[in-house]
Design an enzyme around this catalytic site. Structure first.
Site, mmCIF file in Angstrom:
data_model
loop_
_atom_site.group_PDB
_atom_site.id
_atom_site.type_symbol
_atom_site.label_atom_id
_atom_site.label_comp_id
_atom_site.label_asym_id
_atom_site.label_seq_id
_atom_site.Cartn_x
_atom_site.Cartn_y
_atom_site.Cartn_z
ATOM 1 N N ASN A 297 -10.282 -2.938 2.501
ATOM 2 C CA ASN A 297 -9.961 -2.909 1.075
ATOM 3 C C ASN A 297 -11.235 -2.649 0.274
ATOM 4 O OD1 ASN A 297 -7.222 -3.402 1.328
ATOM 5 N ND2 ASN A 297 -7.403 -5.612 1.038
ATOM 6 N N HIS B 283 -3.975 1.035 11.868
ATOM 7 C CA HIS B 283 -3.766 -0.229 12.579
ATOM 8 C C HIS B 283 -5.125 -0.827 12.941
ATOM 9 C CE1 HIS B 283 -2.457 -3.315 15.112
ATOM 10 N NE2 HIS B 283 -1.811 -2.653 16.042
ATOM 11 N N HIS C 222 0.824 -1.219 0.000
ATOM 12 C CA HIS C 222 0.000 0.000 0.000
ATOM 13 C C HIS C 222 0.855 1.264 0.000
ATOM 14 C CE1 HIS C 222 -3.859 -2.116 0.866
ATOM 15 N NE2 HIS C 222 -3.074 -2.968 1.501
HETATM 16 FE FE1 HDD Z 1 -2.451 -4.756 5.600
HETATM 17 C C1 HDD Z 1 -1.006 -1.733 5.218
HETATM 18 C C2 HDD Z 1 -5.418 -3.497 4.399
HETATM 19 C C3 HDD Z 1 -3.831 -7.910 5.686
HETATM 20 C C4 HDD Z 1 0.359 -5.940 7.035
HETATM 21 N N1 HDD Z 1 -3.081 -2.973 4.927
HETATM 22 C C5 HDD Z 1 -2.325 -1.831 4.847
HETATM 23 C C6 HDD Z 1 -3.130 -0.748 4.345
HETATM 24 C C7 HDD Z 1 -4.371 -1.248 4.105
HETATM 25 C C8 HDD Z 1 -4.334 -2.648 4.484
HETATM 26 C C9 HDD Z 1 -5.555 -0.509 3.552
HETATM 27 C C10 HDD Z 1 -2.639 0.660 4.100
HETATM 28 C C11 HDD Z 1 -2.952 1.551 5.264
HETATM 29 C C12 HDD Z 1 -2.527 2.961 4.955
HETATM 30 O O1 HDD Z 1 -3.182 3.578 4.107
HETATM 31 O O2 HDD Z 1 -1.563 3.391 5.541
HETATM 32 N N2 HDD Z 1 -4.225 -5.556 5.068
HETATM 33 C C13 HDD Z 1 -5.341 -4.844 4.707
HETATM 34 C C14 HDD Z 1 -6.481 -5.736 4.669
HETATM 35 C C15 HDD Z 1 -6.033 -6.968 5.019
HETATM 36 C C16 HDD Z 1 -4.621 -6.853 5.285
HETATM 37 C C17 HDD Z 1 -7.884 -5.306 4.323
HETATM 38 C C18 HDD Z 1 -6.795 -8.245 5.162
HETATM 39 C C19 HDD Z 1 -8.052 -8.327 5.415
HETATM 40 N N3 HDD Z 1 -1.836 -6.594 6.213
HETATM 41 C C20 HDD Z 1 -2.557 -7.755 6.183
HETATM 42 C C21 HDD Z 1 -1.791 -8.822 6.806
HETATM 43 C C22 HDD Z 1 -0.609 -8.257 7.201
HETATM 44 C C23 HDD Z 1 -0.659 -6.864 6.821
HETATM 45 C C24 HDD Z 1 -2.258 -10.256 6.965
HETATM 46 C C25 HDD Z 1 0.573 -8.885 7.896
HETATM 47 C C26 HDD Z 1 0.568 -9.977 8.556
HETATM 48 N N4 HDD Z 1 -0.624 -3.989 5.998
HETATM 49 C C27 HDD Z 1 0.360 -4.646 6.643
HETATM 50 C C28 HDD Z 1 1.557 -3.771 6.969
HETATM 51 C C29 HDD Z 1 1.098 -2.397 6.371
HETATM 52 C C30 HDD Z 1 -0.261 -2.710 5.792
HETATM 53 C C31 HDD Z 1 2.871 -4.308 6.522
HETATM 54 C C32 HDD Z 1 2.050 -1.703 5.416
HETATM 55 C C33 HDD Z 1 2.089 -0.277 5.828
HETATM 56 C C34 HDD Z 1 1.351 -0.222 7.059
HETATM 57 O O3 HDD Z 1 0.928 -1.464 7.399
HETATM 58 O O4 HDD Z 1 1.137 0.753 7.725
HETATM 59 O O5 HDD Z 1 1.738 -3.707 8.327
#
Ligand code: HDD
Length: 712
Positions: free
Chosen positions: A153, A344, A80
């Site tokens: 999402n 978060h 993202h």
């Molecule tokens: Fe995630 C970012 C949505 C599963 C780890 N995620 C991130 C963002 C969105 C989502 C919208 C961007 C937020 C922003 O605008 O800053 N992610 C989802 C959805 C998931 C999902 C809807 C499943 C239903 N994500 C998911 C899993 C993991 C992560 C299973 C790790 C185990 N996601 C992350 C992250 C991010 C992230 C690496 C990258 C940047 C951030 O968090 O802030 O922690």
């Protein structure tokens, strides 16, 4: 300042805007100074030994400036990375006290400030807005009880069921590690290799291959919380809840060919669209809906509510609309706000809680962890965009970039020296307490058998599509797999599609020169050893709905043309009515209208009036518009002799868009789209604006694809 829990939200106040205002600066009328506040006398030259001599190390002004510059970038989000955000408010329509005690979901007089960020998943920060991809839909509610983040999402299901597979999924979809190709695209070997070995991905993949994967705008996307969460009411009773965002702008997609062209013509297409719509006062709105399931009904579904690759069809549990989000203010500074905002799914308020969804459980670890490296330490909650409205009063101390100055010597609990402060809050005082769920289980590394039906819901999705949507899905699979170099990977996916829908599998197979093969037994790759395959099969085809119209975008068209983009093609000698009537009336309906002519500057009308031109045919492209109107008068001949104008309209036709001409300009179409027999669906030549408007509401005339006559 201590924040009283209700005060700042009263009388239409926006406490978050006021809070951000304290950190917002404006250099207007100010002297240039250093980070230490020293006024600078010369910002054009470094300090040198003589006018042709070496620069002196002593030049602390130069050193400070360059040092700061050297560190202006931070690591981009691991997923993202590319996104854009906006401020707004959330208003509640009806109190939800029966289900949740969350204050912002109980008091309809409160306007809760929000910040929303929309993103692509695969690409880097500087990549295009236009890949075929899932889109992030993250909303931070600055409630009086602290921040609540709904990090969802634009699709209601996820690729995988267990968080431990997330790094694998992301490694597979990101550019391949040896050459970092392709950027922001899933059409490559590693992604489809992973998919072909992980049947659980199929449901999300089919959504991604649908028009949901190429949204017309972030304003025209639905949003979903995906996981099943819990609402907890005042009595401590739990209900399961799924969250939905429903755009008032309709749910719209693009043509794939168009999306690829926009990537070159305007790589910031979505970002610009959101920014300009808000800037021009066309505030996008989404209704917040919930699907609520009583605790007792947990096992009444032919799928597991804890499985994030499953949705609850609206035909089974209707979505109840409870409030509305309006995005009404662009950020002042992209980096400070959109880049530094930290979401978060674990940012909760009392009244909302988690379930044991194993994907959600893993997410609860990942988000704080990632912010620590991305935002440089554990104090990222102090960055203005991340600050809660209630002041932070706890015993956490120090760390990188600490801003808060905590007085006194007490930073532990319990204490007597500080009078026991800060106090723990009782539940009646708003203290958060986790939902008490009895767990009596063996510690195992296993997937629940109730998660093993990977194909019923993708099948339901495909069955519920319109003919055009089905065709787009067939084409998308064919395109993506066509880019895959390793044939056995293609074959495995085609075989998997056979489990979803025979027609889909046959068509994609034919396009790839492959014959789908039904495997002697169901695909078991990705299913943990020891799985009960009989049980896995027994779930198939058990959904009480076999057609879910709520899944089809064809049923979610807008009822107005607000913030839709319309091009008016003009040239000198144009009829005045192009401006006095057509542009005016479309703008009055809220459309964003651009006047396009062969040159920049002004266009002169038949009557000799002059009107400003927004873009020339050199800079404009039909792909960034929703519809095109060819003005009449003496301009038509000029336009008919201009290849760019002809291409503009032919391309709009190819992408199935509404086209209209003034009554005396219809001849233009005979040159632009000579292959098309007029009148054609979605093409009006009678100058009737009302018909054009109705056509714009219909968005696209996909039937044209069946008989593509225009090469464009
Ligand atoms: Fe995630 C970012 C949505 C599963 C780890 N995620 C991130 C963002 C969105 C989502 C919208 C961007 C937020 C922003 O605008 O800053 N992610 C989802 C959805 C998931 C999902 C809807 C499943 C239903 N994500 C998911 C899993 C993991 C992560 C299973 C790790 C185990 N996601 C992350 C992250 C991010 C992230 C690496 C990258 C940047 C951030 O968090 O802030 O922690």
């Amino acid at each position: 300042m201590k924040i009283n829990e209700s005060e700042p939200f009263e009388n239409g106040a926006n406490p978050k805007k006021e809070q951000l205002g304290k950190y917002t600066t404006d250099n207007q009328g100010e002297f240039l100074n250093t980070n230490q506040g020293l006024k600078i006398n010369d910002d054009q030259n470094s300090l040198k030994a003589g006018d042709r001599g070496p620069t002196l190390l002593e030049d602390f002004i130069l050193r400070e400036k360059i040092t700061h510059f050297d560190h202006e970038r931070i690591p981009e989000r691991i997923v993202h990375a590319r996104g854009s955000g906006a401020h707004g408010v959330f208003e509640l329509f009806k109190p939800m006290g029966k289900y949740t005690k969350a204050k912002f979901l109980n008091d309809t007089s409160i306007k809760t400030p929000v910040f929303a960020r929309f993103s692509t998943v695969q690409g880097s920060r500087g990549s295009t807005d236009m890949p075929r991809d899932v889109r992030g839909f993250a909303v931070k509610f600055y409630t009086q009880e602290g921040n609540y983040d709904l990090v969802g999402n634009n699709m209601p299901v996820f690729f995988i069921q267990d968080a431990t597979k997330f790094p694998d999924l992301v490694h597979a979809v990101k550019p391949e590690p040896h050459n970092e190709i392709p950027q922001a695209a899933s059409a490559h070997d590693t992604f489809w290799d992973f998919v072909s070995l992980m049947p659980e991905t199929m449901h999300n993949v089919i959504w991604k291959m649908s028009d949901r994967g190429i949204p017309r705008s972030v304003r025209t996307m639905e949003g979903f919380g995906i996981h099943t969460f819990r609402f907890i009411n005042d009595e401590g009773k739990s209900h399961f809840v799924k969250f939905h965002w429903k755009p008032k702008q309709g749910v719209l997609g693009l043509a794939w060919d168009e999306a690829q062209r926009i990537a070159g013509k305007d790589t910031d297409y979505h970002r610009r669209d959101l920014w300009e719509a808000i800037d021009e006062g066309h505030y996008p709105e989404w209704e917040l809906g919930v699907q609520i399931v009583a605790q007792e009904d947990e096992y009444k579904f032919p799928f597991d509510l804890l499985d994030p690759t499953k949705l609850i069809p609206e035909e089974m549990v209707p979505v109840e609309i409870i409030g509305k989000m309006t995005l009404n203010r662009n950020p002042d500074n992209f980096f400070a706000e959109t880049e530094q905002v930290a979401f978060h799914p674990g940012h909760l308020v009392p009244g909302i809680d988690f379930t044991n969804d194993p994907l959600l459980q893993g997410r609860l670890f990942s988000y704080t962890d990632t912010q620590i490296s991305r935002l440089g330490g554990p104090n990222f909650h102090e960055i203005p965009i991340n600050k809660s409205i209630p002041e932070v009063t706890n015993n956490q101390r120090d760390g990188m970039h600490r801003m808060q100055i905590n007085k006194g010597k007490v930073s532990y609990n319990p204490n007597s020296i500080g009078g026991g402060c800060p106090f723990q809050a009782m539940i009646s005082e708003g203290g958060f307490s986790s939902f008490e769920e009895r767990i009596d289980a063996s510690k195992i590394r296993q997937r629940s058998k109730s998660f093993f039906d990977h194909f019923s819901q993708p099948a339901l999705f495909y069955q519920s599509m319109s003919d055009a949507e089905k065709r787009h899905i067939q084409n998308a699979f064919s395109f993506e797999l066509g880019k895959v170099k390793i044939v056995p990977i293609r074959q495995r996916v085609v075989n998997m599609l056979l489990e979803v829908n025979e027609e889909l599998s046959q068509i994609v197979g034919k396009n790839l020169g492959l014959t789908p093969e039904r495997l002697p037994q169901p695909i078991t790759d990705g299913i943990p050893a020891g799985a009960d395959l009989e049980h896995y099969h027994s779930f198939k085809n058990k959904l009480p709905v076999n057609d879910a119209p709520s899944l089809s975008m064809a049923n979610k068209l807008p009822t107005n043309i607000i913030a839709r983009r319309i091009a008016i093609l003009t040239a000198d000698g144009v009829n005045d009515e192009a401006f006095t009537k057509v542009k005016k009336e479309l703008c009055d309906m809220g459309a964003m209208v651009s006047v396009i002519a062969p040159h920049h500057g002004f266009v002169s009308t038949i009557s000799g009036d002059e009107y400003p031109i927004d873009e020339s045919l050199l800079t404009a492209a039909s792909v960034v518009f929703d519809a095109v109107y060819v003005a009449g008068g003496n301009s038509t001949e000029t336009l008919a002799g201009n290849p760019d104008a002809l291409h503009f309209v032919a391309e709009a036709y190819k992408h199935c868009k509404p086209i209209a001409t003034a009554e005396d300009a219809s001849d233009f179409l005979n040159k632009a789209i000579p292959e098309v027999k007029l009148p054609a669906k979605g093409v009006t030549t009678n100058g009737d604006l009302a018909e054009l408007v109705e056509n714009i509401k219909l968005h696209r005339f996909w039937d044209r694809e069946e008989n593509p006559k225009v090469p464009a």
